[in-house]
Design an enzyme around this catalytic site. Sequence first.
Site, short mmCIF file in Angstrom:
data_model
loop_
_atom_site.label_atom_id
_atom_site.label_comp_id
_atom_site.label_asym_id
_atom_site.label_seq_id
_atom_site.Cartn_x
_atom_site.Cartn_y
_atom_site.Cartn_z
CG ASN A 10 -1.76 1.23 1.36
OD1 ASN A 10 -1.91 1.99 0.40
ND2 ASN A 10 -2.33 1.45 2.54
CD1 TRP A 11 3.33 0.98 -2.75
CD2 TRP A 11 3.27 1.98 -4.75
NE1 TRP A 11 3.93 0.13 -3.64
CE2 TRP A 11 3.92 0.73 -4.90
CE3 TRP A 11 3.12 2.78 -5.88
CZ2 TRP A 11 4.41 0.27 -6.11
CZ3 TRP A 11 3.61 2.32 -7.10
CH2 TRP A 11 4.25 1.08 -7.21
CE LYS A 12 -0.14 3.18 4.85
NZ LYS A 12 0.04 3.35 6.31
CG HIS A 96 -5.69 1.64 5.64
ND1 HIS A 96 -5.18 2.56 6.53
CD2 HIS A 96 -4.67 0.79 5.35
CE1 HIS A 96 -3.91 2.28 6.77
NE2 HIS A 96 -3.57 1.21 6.07
CD GLU A 98 -2.86 5.48 6.92
OE1 GLU A 98 -1.77 5.18 7.41
OE2 GLU A 98 -3.09 5.52 5.69
CD GLU A 168 -3.33 -2.52 7.57
OE1 GLU A 168 -2.23 -2.53 7.00
OE2 GLU A 168 -4.15 -1.61 7.42
N GLY A 174 2.73 2.15 11.13
CA GLY A 174 3.64 3.28 11.03
C GLY A 174 4.35 3.64 12.32
CB SER A 214 5.50 -1.90 11.94
OG SER A 214 5.07 -0.59 12.24
N GLY A 235 2.94 -1.24 4.36
CA GLY A 235 2.91 0.19 4.13
C GLY A 235 4.26 0.75 3.76
N GLY A 236 4.93 1.39 4.72
CA GLY A 236 6.19 2.08 4.46
C GLY A 236 7.26 1.23 3.80
#
Length: 253
Positions: A10-12, A96, A98, A168, A174, A214, A235-236
């Site tokens: 997921n590149w957000k 998600h 967020e 999640e 994150g 993470s 994610g990151g």
Amino acid sequence: MERRALIAGNWKMNTTIAEAQALAAEVVRVSAKFTDRDVAVAPPFTALAAVAKILGKTPVRLAAQNVHWETSGAYTGEISPAMLTDVGCSMAIVGHSERRHIFGESDELINRRIKGALAHGISPVFCIGETLDEREGDRTFAVLENQIRCGLAGVDITGTPELIIAYEPVWAIGTGKTASADQAQEVHSFIRGLIGEIYEKTLAGQTRILYGGSVKSDNINILMGEADIDGALVGGAALAVESFAGIISFSAT
């Protein structure tokens, strides 16, 4: 029941079109040697068409980061499932944390998105998870059960496309914190049992449940060694080819 592993990035709200193309090309290269697992990427909407060209006929799947339920209409800022299939998406992230906690999306709204995706041939990656306060208050299972029952109310998962669930924990997204393999397995087992209760055990055994929060190359192996963890929503670590390659290349322990 054996389930095929899925690693999804997921590149957000990251990457220009050029950056997305370059990253997608590297993901295709790295994942080409693996035939026993699925890989997907979810670029921002602006890069979907460009990334679709890079992915071409490779096995790497294209996912969107959200999806509306209507084919078209007066919904400023939204994107329809028809638009997503037109650009080549076969998956969409829904619910998600967020979207839930920053943008206020409710379980009922997420339920509509799931139904819209499925109705248009898109596999929803249905995200659920508890906050740190909810976990410390021993409410993890109650929160997840409510999210699942509300999110899947009236949803038929007996056909295609498939429903994918992503657990999640909000406190691990994150933050650098990761649920231990035992913690994650306990929750994944609970989710699978609940899906079996809502639908039936055969469907529960076929449903892929991903872990997100993470995820890194140094913890993916132990996570993938658990019986009910079928992959990862990353994610990151999906934004750098070196770290994402390490996750794609997992070897379950």
